[in-house]
Structures are given as structure tokens and as C-alpha cells.
Motif scaffolding. Structure first.
Motif, PDB file in Angstrom:
ATOM      1  N   UNK A   1       0.804  -1.227   0.000  1.00  0.00           N
ATOM      2  CA  UNK A   1       0.000   0.000   0.000  1.00  0.00           C
ATOM      3  C   UNK A   1       0.837   1.277   0.000  1.00  0.00           C
ATOM      4  N   UNK A   2       2.164   1.158   0.099  1.00  0.00           N
ATOM      5  CA  UNK A   2       3.011   2.351   0.105  1.00  0.00           C
ATOM      6  C   UNK A   2       3.678   2.590  -1.251  1.00  0.00           C
ATOM      7  N   UNK A   3       3.233   1.915  -2.299  1.00  0.00           N
ATOM      8  CA  UNK A   3       3.846   2.080  -3.623  1.00  0.00           C
ATOM      9  C   UNK A   3       3.284   3.309  -4.326  1.00  0.00           C
ATOM     10  N   UNK A   4       4.025   3.783  -5.339  1.00  0.00           N
ATOM     11  CA  UNK A   4       3.578   4.929  -6.125  1.00  0.00           C
ATOM     12  C   UNK A   4       4.183   4.866  -7.519  1.00  0.00           C
ATOM     13  N   UNK A   5       3.593   5.588  -8.440  1.00  0.00           N
ATOM     14  CA  UNK A   5       4.158   5.755  -9.782  1.00  0.00           C
ATOM     15  C   UNK A   5       5.208   6.846  -9.708  1.00  0.00           C
ATOM     16  N   UNK A   6       6.444   6.494  -9.986  1.00  0.00           N
ATOM     17  CA  UNK A   6       7.547   7.454  -9.932  1.00  0.00           C
ATOM     18  C   UNK A   6       7.541   8.306 -11.194  1.00  0.00           C
ATOM     19  N   UNK A   7       7.487   9.634 -11.027  1.00  0.00           N
ATOM     20  CA  UNK A   7       7.396  10.551 -12.158  1.00  0.00           C
ATOM     21  C   UNK A   7       8.686  11.337 -12.394  1.00  0.00           C
ATOM     22  N   UNK A   8       9.604  11.345 -11.423  1.00  0.00           N
ATOM     23  CA  UNK A   8      10.808  12.158 -11.553  1.00  0.00           C
ATOM     24  C   UNK A   8      12.065  11.350 -11.846  1.00  0.00           C
TER      25      UNK A   8
END
Length: 197
Positions: A60-67
């Protein structure tokens, strides 16, 4: 590497999706759909499809990395200012709608490597993978249950035998003593008749 499980919405799609749901949501020994480089899927506009989330990430702590671009030399950090949001991510969705009197079905996946032979056959310590089951479940839904061919059969009706202790003793006596004696007598009679001719 992203580990996924089947969603509650996927549970009722077909028999294979039900089985995949049970295995990937088992409380003690859960299997995972392994996606080496997954991207999250998000619906941004309604185009008339019914959207069914099929797989979600376990973390639940994942994210799409944009940088971050160079993941070898840089450490990705969550930055909400650029639109990165931590949370459970959907990695596979099913789309369906009625089009020209027929039902149209589409599957959108955030990582095609999950279907590669290398990933289906991969074995990793501490990770129970079930990517092969995902392929079968997906094709069953896309083919309206025609493929893979279902060879299962219903359980037989007569699968219980209830017999008391006294009757079991009688059956044992018949099978252990009476039946062998009858076979022996039949063989002796046959032997005498042949010798008599």
C-alpha cells in the motif's frame, strides 16, 4: 518487482478467476502475480466501458515514480508536489461494453513481462508465483469460457459408504473365507471334469 493479488471484483468473473482469487488471498501461504516492471493503471475518462479491476499491488506504500529516470544511481523518493501518490495500485483491469449487439471485452495490463516464459517459469526464494494461472484466467474470460477447455467433472453422487460394525464383520468373513473357498471348489470341479473327459 511488483507483487499483485486478485481483487474482490475479479472473484465472480469465472471459475479460474475464483481459484486465482483464493490462492492470491490465502491468509497463510498467498501466491502472487509477479510483475517485474509494472505500471499502475488509472481510468481518466469514461468511454462507456464497465471497468473491473483485476489485479492490485500488495504494497500500500507504492507509487508511480514521475521524476527519477536512473534507478541504478538515484534513489526514488515520494514527491506529492509533482503528483506522486502512495497507495494500493491497480495493475490489470478488464473492460466490457455492449457494441453493435455484441459484448466487447478488453484486458489492460501494466506489465506484459508477467506473461513471458521467463516469468512464468521463474522461481524466487520466499515468493510463490502463479503467473501461469493468470494467463489461463485471462484467456478464459476473453473467450467467454470456451478456452482453456474445461475437463473437470462434478463429484460423484455415491462417494460415501455407511456400514455398521456387524455388517462390516460379515462382509470381511465373506470376502476372506467364503469367496476364496467357492473359487477353490469351482477350480477343483473344473479340474475333475476336464480329467474325466
Amino acid at each position: 518487482m511488483f507483487l499483485c493479488r486478485a481483487t474482490d471484483e475479479a472473484k465472480g468473473l469465472s471459475k479460474l478467476w475464483d481459484d486465482l482469487y483464493v490462492k492470491t488471498n490465502h491468509p497463510e501461504w498467498p501466491y502472487s502475480i509477479v510483475m517485474p516492471e509494472a505500471s499502475a493503471i488509472e481510468q481518466v475518462e469514461d468511454k462507456g466501458f464497465r471497468v473491473i479491476p483485476l489485479l492490485i499491488g500488495r504494497d500500500p506504500s507504492s507509487w508511480n515514480e514521475l521524476e527519477t529516470i536512473d534507478f541504478v544511481n538515484e534513489t526514488p523518493l515520494l514527491n506529492p508536489n509533482v503528483g506522486e501518490q502512495a497507495g494500493t495500485k491497480t495493475t490489470m483491469v478488464a473492460l466490457e461494453r455492449q457494441q453493435a449487439g455484441k459484448e466487447q471485452r478488453i484486458v489492460v495490463v501494466g506489465d506484459a513481462d508477467a506473461f513471458s516464459m521467463g516469468e512464468v517459469m521463474a522461481s524466487r526464494r520466499g515468493i510463490l508465483s502463479i503467473n501461469g494461472g493468470l494467463i489461463m484466467s485471462m484467456f478464459e474470460w476473453l473467450s467467454y469460457g470456451e478456452l482453456p477447455v474445461d475437463t473437470s467433472r462434478p463429484d460423484p453422487i455415491d462417494n460415501n459408504l455407511t456400514i455398521g460394525a456387524e455388517a462390516a464383520g460379515n462382509v470381511k468373513t465373506i470376502l476372506q473365507w467364503i469367496l476364496p473357498v467357492l473359487i477353490l471348489l469351482g477350480g477343483v470341479l473344473l479340474l475333475f471334469r476336464r480329467k474325466g473327459k
